[in-house]
Design an enzyme around this catalytic site. Structure first.
Site, PDB file in Angstrom:
ATOM      1  N   THR A 153      -4.573  -1.987  -4.665  1.00  0.00           N
ATOM      2  CA  THR A 153      -4.690  -2.978  -3.591  1.00  0.00           C
ATOM      3  C   THR A 153      -6.109  -2.875  -3.048  1.00  0.00           C
ATOM      4  OG1 THR A 153      -2.375  -2.674  -3.005  1.00  0.00           O
ATOM      5  CG2 THR A 153      -3.782  -3.757  -1.375  1.00  0.00           C
ATOM      6  N   LYS A 155      -1.011 -10.507  -2.192  1.00  0.00           N
ATOM      7  CA  LYS A 155      -0.585  -9.193  -1.687  1.00  0.00           C
ATOM      8  C   LYS A 155      -0.871  -9.067  -0.185  1.00  0.00           C
ATOM      9  CE  LYS A 155       0.195  -4.650  -1.714  1.00  0.00           C
ATOM     10  NZ  LYS A 155       1.454  -4.015  -2.009  1.00  0.00           N
ATOM     11  N   LYS A 195      -4.212  -0.003   6.136  1.00  0.00           N
ATOM     12  CA  LYS A 195      -5.183  -0.420   5.120  1.00  0.00           C
ATOM     13  C   LYS A 195      -4.968  -1.888   4.754  1.00  0.00           C
ATOM     14  CE  LYS A 195      -6.130  -0.074   0.201  1.00  0.00           C
ATOM     15  NZ  LYS A 195      -5.789   0.456  -1.107  1.00  0.00           N
TER      16      LYS A 195
END
Ligand code: NAD
Length: 290
Positions: A87, A162, A237
């Site tokens: 990611t 995402k 994050k």
């Protein structure tokens, strides 16, 4: 296929082991972890990438990805596919795709959802950005490592999907925790709140699949002392990546920004690091408004 696999941590190790079990030849590199079952380790990242049909990366962030990509792309066979499952920020994904194209290689950004459990079980969901021919090459590998693969468009679009998903997840978890803490103060039993909301318009994945209240709903990290699961710092994050992307394209994200603020305080100023992201509930329960 001959596969290079760089980044063999919590997620990468079981993914690489599943590929080896399925009969692929996997050469791995990670400077800190032992060889997963069935994987031969190389001395450096470029050696793991050399001669591979597909090179998979599963790394902590976009800066590390870009530096690893600069090492391995010159060593890759022209026409080979660089498949990044980390990611990372959308800009890093697009920069790596451009770097690969300059060397006659193809790139896919394919972040996952499903966590460590999904990586071990081979049931991850992949959201993929990049060209059709690279996707066709990688499809047998997605089928081994995952249960579902969605092609989201050109380079960077897997990462875009995402971070949109995880911005929704962070915001719905935060407000679901608030609602349980509010119910406590109003004298509304948590189970009663769950019974109503789980079949009403406030229903969400955060409530009915990953309920933050212990003893209510299905088994979740709340029933295991808020041991992750999905750690609060990983949510922080992902919310940071979502807000970075929103700023880059001037998209308004007032609720996502507030969710980022809540997780920043929890992880960086309080005791949230190492706890599941649903532990916002015990953080709020019993507190006042300040
Ligand atoms: P991790 O920290 O366990 O693994 C990362 C690995 O990369 C480590 O083993 C580290 O030694 C290695 N590494 C770092 N720099 C390197 C370099 N220059 N060369 C080679 N190896 C290097 O992290 P993880 O939990 O496996 O997560 C990996 C990625 O997957 C992250 O981008 C994360 O956001 C994403 N992700 C994680 C989860 C999860 O539940 N853990 C879920 C979905 C997505």
């Amino acid at each position: 296929m001959n596969i290079g696999f760089i980044g063999l941590g919590n997620m990468g190790a079981p993914m690489a082991a599943n590929l080896a079990t399925a009969g692929h030849t996997v050469t791995g590199y990670d400077m800190a972890t032992p060889a997963p079952e069935g994987v031969t380790m190389a001395d450096d990242a470029a050696s793991a990438a050399r001669g591979a049909d597909v090179v998979i990366t599963m790394l902590p962030n976009g800066t590390i990805l870009q530096s690893v990509a600069a090492d391995i792309i010159p060593a890759m066979t022209p026409g080979a596919v660089l498949l990044d499952c980390s990611t990372v920020d959308v800009d890093s994904a697009r920069a790596v795709a451009a770097m690969a194209a300059d060397h006659g290689c193809k790139a896919l950004d394919a972040p996952v959802s499903g966590g460590i459990g999904g990586a071990s079980a081979g049931t991850l969901t992949f959201m993929v950005g990049g060209p059709d021919d690279a996707l066709a090459t990688a499809m047998p590998l997605f089928d081994v490592m995952g249960g579902r693969t969605v092609h989201c468009g050109p380079a960077g679009n897997g990462q875009a999907a995402k971070i949109c998903n995880n911005m929704i997840l962070g915001a719905t978890m935060a407000v679901t925790c608030e609602a349980f803490a509010l119910a406590d103060k109003l004298g509304l039993d948590r189970q009663a709140m769950y019974d109503v909301v789980s079949t009403s318009s406030g229903q969400s994945w955060s409530l009915t699949t990953y309920c933050p209240a212990p003893g209510v709903g299905p088994q979740s990290p709340a029933d295991n002392g808020y041991k992750p699961g999905f750690a609060a710092e990983l949510m922080l994050k992902d919310l940071g990546l979502a807000l970075q992307a929103a700023e880059a394209v001037d998209a308004p994200t007032p609720v996502g920004t507030e969710a980022l603020h809540q997780y920043t305080v929890f992880v960086e100023q309080e005791d949230g690091r190492g706890k599941d992201f649903s532990a916002l509930l015990p953080r709020l329960a019993g507190r006042g408004r300040d």
